[in-house]
Write a protein that holds these residues in place. Structure first.
Motif, PDB file in Angstrom:
ATOM      1  N   PRO A 269      -4.253 -85.642 -17.950  1.00 52.04           N
ATOM      2  CA  PRO A 269      -4.505 -86.850 -17.169  1.00 52.04           C
ATOM      3  C   PRO A 269      -3.266 -87.326 -16.400  1.00 52.04           C
ATOM      4  O   PRO A 269      -3.395 -87.865 -15.295  1.00 52.04           O
ATOM      5  N   ARG A 270      -2.078 -87.115 -16.980  1.00 55.57           N
ATOM      6  CA  ARG A 270      -0.852 -87.482 -16.249  1.00 55.57           C
ATOM      7  C   ARG A 270      -0.754 -86.715 -14.941  1.00 55.57           C
ATOM      8  O   ARG A 270      -0.398 -87.298 -13.895  1.00 55.57           O
TER       9      ARG A 270
ATOM     10  N   CYS B 173      -3.301 -88.102 -12.580  1.00 53.77           N
ATOM     11  CA  CYS B 173      -2.849 -89.406 -12.084  1.00 53.77           C
ATOM     12  C   CYS B 173      -1.917 -89.213 -10.885  1.00 53.77           C
ATOM     13  O   CYS B 173      -2.036 -89.909  -9.869  1.00 53.77           O
TER      14      CYS B 173
ATOM     15  N   ARG C 147      -5.016 -95.064  -5.133  1.00 50.51           N
ATOM     16  CA  ARG C 147      -4.286 -95.819  -6.151  1.00 50.51           C
ATOM     17  C   ARG C 147      -5.209 -96.321  -7.260  1.00 50.51           C
ATOM     18  O   ARG C 147      -4.830 -96.359  -8.432  1.00 50.51           O
TER      19      ARG C 147
ATOM     20  N   LYS D 235      -7.919 -94.922  -8.362  1.00 46.41           N
ATOM     21  CA  LYS D 235      -8.250 -93.789  -9.223  1.00 46.41           C
ATOM     22  C   LYS D 235      -7.088 -93.475 -10.174  1.00 46.41           C
ATOM     23  O   LYS D 235      -7.298 -93.229 -11.369  1.00 46.41           O
ATOM     24  N   ALA D 236      -5.884 -93.494  -9.650  1.00 46.86           N
ATOM     25  CA  ALA D 236      -4.705 -93.219 -10.468  1.00 46.86           C
ATOM     26  C   ALA D 236      -4.577 -94.253 -11.586  1.00 46.86           C
ATOM     27  O   ALA D 236      -4.307 -93.907 -12.750  1.00 46.86           O
TER      28      ALA D 236
ATOM     29  N   ILE E 127      -7.151 -93.655 -14.329  1.00 49.91           N
ATOM     30  CA  ILE E 127      -6.772 -92.561 -15.224  1.00 49.91           C
ATOM     31  C   ILE E 127      -5.784 -93.060 -16.271  1.00 49.91           C
ATOM     32  O   ILE E 127      -5.912 -92.776 -17.465  1.00 49.91           O
ATOM     33  N   TYR E 128      -4.791 -93.810 -15.826  1.00 53.50           N
ATOM     34  CA  TYR E 128      -3.807 -94.398 -16.748  1.00 53.50           C
ATOM     35  C   TYR E 128      -4.494 -95.265 -17.796  1.00 53.50           C
ATOM     36  O   TYR E 128      -4.218 -95.149 -19.006  1.00 53.50           O
TER      37      TYR E 128
ATOM     38  N   MET F 285       3.283 -92.337 -16.403  1.00 55.54           N
ATOM     39  CA  MET F 285       2.251 -92.820 -15.475  1.00 55.54           C
ATOM     40  C   MET F 285       2.514 -94.262 -15.056  1.00 55.54           C
ATOM     41  O   MET F 285       2.363 -94.624 -13.883  1.00 55.54           O
TER      42      MET F 285
ATOM     43  N   LEU G 236       3.179 -95.413 -11.217  1.00 58.11           N
ATOM     44  CA  LEU G 236       2.279 -96.425 -10.669  1.00 58.11           C
ATOM     45  C   LEU G 236       3.061 -97.648 -10.211  1.00 58.11           C
ATOM     46  O   LEU G 236       2.815 -98.200  -9.139  1.00 58.11           O
TER      47      LEU G 236
ATOM     48  N   THR H 186       2.315 -98.269  -6.365  1.00 60.47           N
ATOM     49  CA  THR H 186       1.036 -98.933  -6.176  1.00 60.47           C
ATOM     50  C   THR H 186       1.188-100.321  -5.581  1.00 60.47           C
ATOM     51  O   THR H 186       2.274-100.866  -5.465  1.00 60.47           O
TER      52      THR H 186
END
Length: 233
Positions: A172-173, A176, A186, A188-189, A192-193, A216, A220, A224
């Motif tokens: 997942p990292r 991300c 952003r 979506k990222a 995931i986090y 992550m 972010l 972000t």
């Protein structure tokens, strides 16, 4: 304390039944080790294999208990010279060294190591070759090498990442970073986090989860919008 940590690692390694680790700080253990060497019970090659196995088992034991690679003994990660790509056990030590650089967020240094590993992927066992590809993809993204990342993110690698994303928080990292740097998504990222954060207890390697969540969160926060940053506070 350091003494308690050493004792825990020795116990955890011996419980695996793969390596019999001797605490050479005790007189009786030192006598056993001296006898083993005097009788010619061990070759130099065996010594290297034992050392690699002890480090690998020790690291895995600590990671399962929530210790991050960056907090492990620095001497476990010293560069010993030429990489033996064809020996999986020895190469695992080099992968540990690269993983520690990732955990310390030394992106450029980690990228250079994974890029060098990738040049030898034909010599590496398939599972490690795939792990190298994943981390080269990640480090390419966080160092701004987007075109290289696009070339690496093949359908085959996507399938591998998807297959293991519920078992390994590193997957997942990577996704991300793909969402953030390649897809410019952003939301979506961040999703995931947050998913990894909610399911963090489901992963076996708790130290890895702590590392991946921190990484992550860092990327972010660095990339972000303000509302996303506020939600990570």
């Amino acid at each position: 304390t350091a003494e308690q940590l050493r004792g825990y690692v020795i116990a955890a390694i011996n419980e695996t039944n793969r390596v019999n680790l001797i605490d050479v700080d005790s007189k009786s253990a030192l006598a056993q080790e001296r006898s083993r060497r005097e009788t010619g019970d061990l070759s130099d090659g065996d010594d290297m294999e034992r050392l690699a196995a002890m480090k690998e088992e020790g690291a895995n034991a600590l990671i399962q208990e929530g210790i991050r690679p960056k907090d492990m003994p620095r001497e476990w990660f010293i560069d010993t010279g030429a990489v033996n790509y064809k020996d999986a056990l020895e190469f695992s030590m080099d992968m540990m060294r690269a993983s520690r650089l990732l955990d310390m967020m030394q992106w450029e240094e980690a990228y250079r190591l994974f890029d060098e590993f990738y040049r030898h992927k034909s010599e590496i066992i398939p599972i490690y070759a795939k792990e190298v590809e994943c981390e080269l993809l990640f480090t390419s993204l966080v160092t701004g090498r987007i075109e290289q990342a696009r070339e690496l993110f093949t359908d085959e690698l996507k399938k591998y990442i998807t297959q293991y994303q519920s078992m390994m928080s590193s997957k997942p990292r990577v996704l991300c970073a793909v969402a953030l740097f390649m897809e410019h998504d952003r939301a979506k990222a961040l999703s995931i986090y947050e998913s990894v954060q909610r399911h963090s207890d489901d992963y076996l390697m708790q130290g890895e989860v702590l590392s991946d969540l921190d990484i992550m969160k860092t990327i972010l926060n660095d990339n972000t919008a303000e509302d996303c940053v506020a939600s990570l506070a």
